[in-house]
Design an enzyme around this catalytic site. Structure first.
Site, PDB file in Angstrom:
ATOM      1  N   CYS A   1       1.004  -1.231  -0.031  1.00 54.66           N
ATOM      2  CA  CYS A   1      -0.094   0.034  -0.030  1.00 54.66           C
ATOM      3  C   CYS A   1       0.762   1.177  -0.107  1.00 54.66           C
ATOM      4  O   CYS A   1       0.726   2.266  -0.653  1.00 54.66           O
ATOM      5  CB  CYS A   1      -1.084  -0.115   1.108  1.00 54.66           C
ATOM      6  SG  CYS A   1      -2.454  -1.056   1.016  1.00 54.66           S
TER       7      CYS A   1
ATOM      8  N   ASP B   1      10.325  -7.159  -8.563  1.00 53.00           N
ATOM      9  CA  ASP B   1      10.520  -7.515  -7.307  1.00 53.00           C
ATOM     10  C   ASP B   1      11.864  -7.077  -6.807  1.00 53.00           C
ATOM     11  O   ASP B   1      12.978  -7.147  -7.819  1.00 53.00           O
ATOM     12  CB  ASP B   1      10.455  -9.085  -7.389  1.00 53.00           C
ATOM     13  CG  ASP B   1      10.217  -9.803  -5.999  1.00 53.00           C
ATOM     14  OD1 ASP B   1       9.289 -10.265  -5.459  1.00 53.00           O
ATOM     15  OD2 ASP B   1      11.358  -9.714  -5.296  1.00 53.00           O
TER      16      ASP B   1
ATOM     17  N   HIS C   1      -6.509  -2.746  -1.110  1.00 56.67           N
ATOM     18  CA  HIS C   1      -5.876  -3.821  -0.049  1.00 56.67           C
ATOM     19  C   HIS C   1      -6.545  -5.040  -0.276  1.00 56.67           C
ATOM     20  O   HIS C   1      -7.985  -4.857   0.278  1.00 56.67           O
ATOM     21  CB  HIS C   1      -5.677  -3.148   1.232  1.00 56.67           C
ATOM     22  CG  HIS C   1      -4.819  -4.167   1.901  1.00 56.67           C
ATOM     23  ND1 HIS C   1      -3.571  -4.396   2.153  1.00 56.67           N
ATOM     24  CD2 HIS C   1      -5.484  -5.215   2.699  1.00 56.67           C
ATOM     25  CE1 HIS C   1      -3.131  -5.229   2.693  1.00 56.67           C
ATOM     26  NE2 HIS C   1      -4.296  -6.034   3.200  1.00 56.67           N
TER      27      HIS C   1
ATOM     28  N   HIS D   1      -0.654  -8.416   1.164  1.00 59.29           N
ATOM     29  CA  HIS D   1      -1.245  -7.799   0.167  1.00 59.29           C
ATOM     30  C   HIS D   1      -1.158  -8.835  -1.069  1.00 59.29           C
ATOM     31  O   HIS D   1      -0.002  -8.818  -1.513  1.00 59.29           O
ATOM     32  CB  HIS D   1      -0.722  -6.624   0.018  1.00 59.29           C
ATOM     33  CG  HIS D   1      -1.342  -5.471  -0.782  1.00 59.29           C
ATOM     34  ND1 HIS D   1      -1.515  -4.178  -0.669  1.00 59.29           N
ATOM     35  CD2 HIS D   1      -1.927  -5.717  -2.134  1.00 59.29           C
ATOM     36  CE1 HIS D   1      -2.358  -3.721  -1.714  1.00 59.29           C
ATOM     37  NE2 HIS D   1      -2.460  -4.419  -2.670  1.00 59.29           N
TER      38      HIS D   1
ATOM     39  N   HIS E   1      -0.415 -10.481  -4.144  1.00 60.42           N
ATOM     40  CA  HIS E   1       0.200 -10.026  -5.374  1.00 60.42           C
ATOM     41  C   HIS E   1       0.597 -11.643  -5.990  1.00 60.42           C
ATOM     42  O   HIS E   1       0.718 -12.529  -5.518  1.00 60.42           O
ATOM     43  CB  HIS E   1       1.581  -9.432  -4.849  1.00 60.42           C
ATOM     44  CG  HIS E   1       2.362 -10.312  -3.769  1.00 60.42           C
ATOM     45  ND1 HIS E   1       1.893 -10.332  -2.719  1.00 60.42           N
ATOM     46  CD2 HIS E   1       3.422 -10.971  -3.765  1.00 60.42           C
ATOM     47  CE1 HIS E   1       2.537 -11.210  -1.701  1.00 60.42           C
ATOM     48  NE2 HIS E   1       3.624 -11.706  -2.479  1.00 60.42           N
TER      49      HIS E   1
ATOM     50  N   HIS F   1       3.323 -13.221  -8.792  1.00 61.42           N
ATOM     51  CA  HIS F   1       4.606 -13.220  -9.210  1.00 61.42           C
ATOM     52  C   HIS F   1       4.538 -13.598 -10.552  1.00 61.42           C
ATOM     53  O   HIS F   1       4.106 -14.556 -11.083  1.00 61.42           O
ATOM     54  CB  HIS F   1       5.753 -14.302  -8.553  1.00 61.42           C
ATOM     55  CG  HIS F   1       5.754 -13.898  -6.925  1.00 61.42           C
ATOM     56  ND1 HIS F   1       6.978 -13.327  -6.392  1.00 61.42           N
ATOM     57  CD2 HIS F   1       4.828 -14.291  -5.950  1.00 61.42           C
ATOM     58  CE1 HIS F   1       6.752 -13.211  -4.946  1.00 61.42           C
ATOM     59  NE2 HIS F   1       5.653 -13.712  -4.770  1.00 61.42           N
TER      60      HIS F   1
HETATM   61  P1  AMP Z   1       5.690 -13.421  -0.944  1.00 61.50           P
HETATM   62  O1  AMP Z   1       6.761 -14.371  -0.280  1.00 61.50           O
HETATM   63  O2  AMP Z   1       4.946 -14.350  -2.004  1.00 61.50           O
HETATM   64  O3  AMP Z   1       4.853 -12.533   0.035  1.00 61.50           O
HETATM   65  O4  AMP Z   1       6.558 -12.459  -1.794  1.00 61.50           O
HETATM   66  C1  AMP Z   1       6.911 -10.892  -1.500  1.00 61.50           C
HETATM   67  C2  AMP Z   1       7.658 -10.440  -2.521  1.00 61.50           C
HETATM   68  O5  AMP Z   1       7.830  -9.018  -2.436  1.00 61.50           O
HETATM   69  C3  AMP Z   1       8.944 -11.167  -2.135  1.00 61.50           C
HETATM   70  O6  AMP Z   1       9.402 -11.767  -3.549  1.00 61.50           O
HETATM   71  C4  AMP Z   1       9.932  -9.867  -1.849  1.00 61.50           C
HETATM   72  O7  AMP Z   1      11.293 -10.016  -2.760  1.00 61.50           O
HETATM   73  C5  AMP Z   1       8.938  -8.694  -2.597  1.00 61.50           C
HETATM   74  N1  AMP Z   1       9.314  -7.418  -2.084  1.00 61.50           N
HETATM   75  C6  AMP Z   1       9.079  -7.205  -0.750  1.00 61.50           C
HETATM   76  N2  AMP Z   1       9.521  -5.700  -0.539  1.00 61.50           N
HETATM   77  C7  AMP Z   1       9.733  -5.336  -2.003  1.00 61.50           C
HETATM   78  C8  AMP Z   1       9.770  -3.865  -2.286  1.00 61.50           C
HETATM   79  N3  AMP Z   1       9.897  -2.884  -1.444  1.00 61.50           N
HETATM   80  N4  AMP Z   1       9.919  -3.837  -3.425  1.00 61.50           N
HETATM   81  C9  AMP Z   1       9.742  -4.633  -4.531  1.00 61.50           C
HETATM   82  N5  AMP Z   1       9.457  -6.122  -4.101  1.00 61.50           N
HETATM   83  C10 AMP Z   1       9.479  -6.348  -2.638  1.00 61.50           C
END
Ligand code: AMP
Length: 118
Positions: free
Chosen positions: A5, A28, A44, A93, A95, A97
């Site tokens: 957010c 990422d 959210h 949140h 997301h 990949h």
């Molecule tokens: P998950 O484990 O599926 O919740 O994935 C979270 C992802 O968010 C991980 O791959 C992190 O590398 C990525 N992540 C966390 N903080 C940031 C950020 N500030 N900018 C870009 N990616 C992020």
């Protein structure tokens, strides 16, 4: 406020690939493939468990556009969403990949012994 957010609100910088009124796609910070993008709804939603079919309908179209924008729509890519504790979700949140840019390994699943995961 959650970290994604804060990215949506420009309180934390991100490397944006594509954005529209309802969704955002950015690199990422810790890439696991040559192309590793996160696609998120601007509203959210904690995880896939809570998302509505209407959001998923529009999100699907958005992610297809992201893949085209990155030029991986023809070569192929993988879409993953982690859900909750066992799914390994770190950021609460929703997301997705998008991983691509190389032939991706599948070994962590195809070689895994389910009994060893218990
Ligand atoms: P998950 O484990 O599926 O919740 O994935 C979270 C992802 O968010 C991980 O791959 C992190 O590398 C990525 N992540 C966390 N903080 C940031 C950020 N500030 N900018 C870009 N990616 C992020």
């Amino acid at each position: 406020m959650c970290i994604f957010c804060k990215i949506i609100n420009n309180e934390i910088p991100s490397n944006i690939i594509l954005e529209n009124e309802n969704f955002l796609a950015f690199h990422d910070i810790n890439p696991k493939a040559p192309v590793h993008i996160l696609a998120i709804p601007k509203i959210h939603v904690d995880s896939f468990n809570e998302v509505t079919p209407q959001i998923m309908k529009d999100m699907t179209l958005f992610m297809q556009d992201v893949a085209k924008e990155l030029g991986i729509d023809k070569s192929g890519y993988r879409v993953i969403t982690n859900i909750g504790e066992d799914g390994g979700q770190e950021v609460k949140h929703l997301h997705f990949h998008l991983l691509g840019g190389a032939k991706l390994a599948w070994s962590h699943l195809s070689d895994a012994d389910p009994k060893s995961m218990i």
